[in-house]
Enzyme design. Structure first.
Site, short mmCIF file in Angstrom:
data_model
loop_
_atom_site.label_atom_id
_atom_site.label_comp_id
_atom_site.label_asym_id
_atom_site.label_seq_id
_atom_site.Cartn_x
_atom_site.Cartn_y
_atom_site.Cartn_z
N TYR A 1 -0.52 0.01 10.48
CA TYR A 1 -0.55 -0.18 9.17
C TYR A 1 0.80 -0.49 8.16
O TYR A 1 1.57 -1.20 7.82
CB TYR A 1 -1.75 -0.52 8.72
CG TYR A 1 -2.54 -0.75 7.55
CD1 TYR A 1 -2.56 -1.45 6.82
CD2 TYR A 1 -1.81 0.31 5.96
CE1 TYR A 1 -3.09 -2.66 5.85
CE2 TYR A 1 -2.19 -0.58 4.85
CZ TYR A 1 -3.07 -1.25 4.55
OH TYR A 1 -2.46 -2.02 3.18
N SER B 1 0.59 -1.03 0.19
CA SER B 1 -0.09 0.13 -0.16
C SER B 1 0.44 1.04 0.07
O SER B 1 2.22 1.29 1.09
CB SER B 1 -0.75 0.08 0.81
OG SER B 1 -1.43 1.29 1.61
#
Length: 246
Positions: free
Chosen positions: A160, A146
């Site tokens: 994350y 990501s």
């Protein structure tokens, strides 16, 4: 089937593929002739996707289960007869309950949850599939990451983003160790995707004016795991519609 990016005779394992970007990757690889093991934690998703893709004539097999479980990893790798292509797509999703909050409000358990799935599972899966890849002198390992690891944002994503950055670091080091053994290791770093409900935002922040789709990810993944990408390793490819350029 195109003569380029032909994956006939290859066996792939795609994790977290019961929905979203994972399904796009599975279908793209299967369309090019690969036998694809489709993994998801939720078996109903696996069964539905496998049935749908088999109805299209693709060689797709169910591999439902928890990728953080070493016994599951051992079982799937043994039953497959050897994995040629590993696509690490599973990950704790952005925005899941408890994820989006400032670092000072996070606990050690928040970080452990993210790293267990987004990093340690990747390490354990790689350890399991690597011997066969090295023995045959050919293998492809792909991380689906990501852009959160690249762009520091005040969105409550430190746990994350950190786990995604760890996987990128692992990929780079592994690629240096394995290049001469015929095994390439790369990453796709995704921007705003349509499964996150980012369509309106993506229209404003991307050069192409839309969110990414499973088909976009599947096409890029197919190249990176193909024979044609044998000189591509250790790279993090930004697939973000031009929202961040380099």
């Amino acid at each position: 089937m195109s003569s380029m990016f032909n994956l006939k005779g290859r066996t792939a394992l795609v994790t977290g593929a019961g929905q979203g970007m994972g399904t796009g990757i599975v279908e793209a690889l299967a369309k090019q002739g690969a036998c694809v093991y489709l993994n998801d934690l939720f078996h109903d998703r696996v069964d539905a996707q496998v049935a749908a893709m088999q109805a299209k004539g693709y060689n797709v097999k169910a591999a439902g289960g928890d990728i953080t479980d070493p016994d599951w990893i051992e079982q799937v790798v043994a039953s497959s007869g050897g994995i040629d292509i590993l696509v690490n797509n599973a990950g704790v999703p952005v925005g899941m309950p408890g994820s989006l909050r400032p670092f000072e409000e996070m606990t050690a358990e928040d970080y452990e949850r993210q790293f267990k799935l987004n990093f340690y599972a990747i390490v354990n899966l790689t350890r399991a599939v690597l011997p066969a890849m090295i023995e045959q002198g050919h293998g492809r390992i792909l991380m689906i990451s990501s852009e959160s690891w690249r762009q520091g944002q005040s969105l409550g994503l430190s746990d994350y983003a950190s786990s995604k950055a760890a996987a990128i670091g692992f990929m780079r080091t592994l690629s240096a160790e394995l290049g001469e053994k015929g095994v390439t290791v790369n990453a796709l770093s995704l921007g705003a995707m349509n499964n996150h409900g980012y369509d309106e935002l993506a229209a404003k922040v991307t050069s192409v004016g839309r969110a990414g789709t499973p088909e976009d990810v599947g096409a890029a993944a197919t190249y990176l795991v193909s024979n044609e990408a044998s000189w591509m390793t250790g790279q993090t490819i930004a697939l973000n519609g031009g929202s961040c350029t380099a």
